[in-house]
Design an enzyme around this catalytic site. Structure first.
Site, PDB file in Angstrom:
ATOM      1  CG  HIS A  68      -1.940  -0.998   1.309  1.00 17.35           C
ATOM      2  ND1 HIS A  68      -2.097  -1.811   2.409  1.00 17.35           N
ATOM      3  CD2 HIS A  68      -2.907  -1.375   0.433  1.00 17.35           C
ATOM      4  CE1 HIS A  68      -3.109  -2.635   2.201  1.00 17.35           C
ATOM      5  NE2 HIS A  68      -3.609  -2.394   1.004  1.00 17.35           N
ATOM      6  CE  LYS A 111     -14.400  -6.068   3.160  1.00 14.22           C
ATOM      7  NZ  LYS A 111     -13.142  -5.760   2.486  1.00 14.22           N
ATOM      8  NE  ARG A 150      -3.065  -7.903  -4.041  1.00 13.37           N
ATOM      9  CZ  ARG A 150      -3.922  -8.213  -3.099  1.00 13.37           C
ATOM     10  NH1 ARG A 150      -3.547  -8.241  -1.851  1.00 13.37           N
ATOM     11  NH2 ARG A 150      -5.158  -8.531  -3.385  1.00 13.37           N
ATOM     12  CB  SER A 162      -4.633  -6.323   4.793  1.00 14.25           C
ATOM     13  OG  SER A 162      -4.205  -5.072   4.306  1.00 14.25           O
TER      14      SER A 162
END
Length: 157
Positions: free
Chosen positions: A17, A41, A90, A128
């Protein structure tokens, strides 16, 4: 003034990040790192903790502001007069989802552009979720996250 928004949950922020943040800060007049507050979440870090870690990790970047939002990203962007979304990729697998989101955001507001930035290959495997899993099972995350994240994970877990 070109204001870009780099949105995400950042639970926690990784060096991948940070790579996107630092490179984006060189391109845009102002970069807002916008932390998503998603009640659906269950993040390990609450919103304030995530914002605090990102502020610490980016304190040397003068044109980077840390903020948070809930709801539609497009509404948030309209509120702050931003018209560029920065998304880090990514791998090819990220592209399909991010492309779909970019098209929806464009449908909601045709003045919004999405810029895709490939992460540095050094961090292409990082997420993460992976950081949290490795840490929970005793693996080293040194060099993969900012120092503040290691400290906060030690406190939390």
């Amino acid at each position: 003034m070109k204001i870009a928004v780099y949105p995400g949950s950042f639970d926690p922020i990784t060096n991948g990040h940070l790579d996107i943040i630092k490179r984006s800060a060189k391109i845009f007049d102002k970069l807002v790192v916008a932390v998503l507050n998603n009640p659906n979440k269950k993040p390990i870090f609450n919103l304030d903790e995530r914002v605090e870690m990102i502020k610490e990790a980016t304190k040397d970047l003068n044109n980077v502001k840390i903020d948070y939002f809930s709801g539609l990203l497009i509404d948030y962007m309209n509120n702050i007069n931003a018209n560029i979304i920065v998304k880090g990729l990514r791998a090819i697998s990220d592209f399909e989802y991010e492309f779909q989101m970019a098209l929806m955001n464009r449908k909601l507001n045709e003045n919004i552009e999405t810029i895709f930035m490939m992460t540095n290959s050094e961090y292409s495997y990082l997420s993460s979720s992976l950081i949290k899993e490795v840490y929970k099972f005793g693996g080293s995350i040194e060099g993969l996250v900012p120092k503040i994240v290691v400290e906060k994970l030690q406190e939390k877990l």
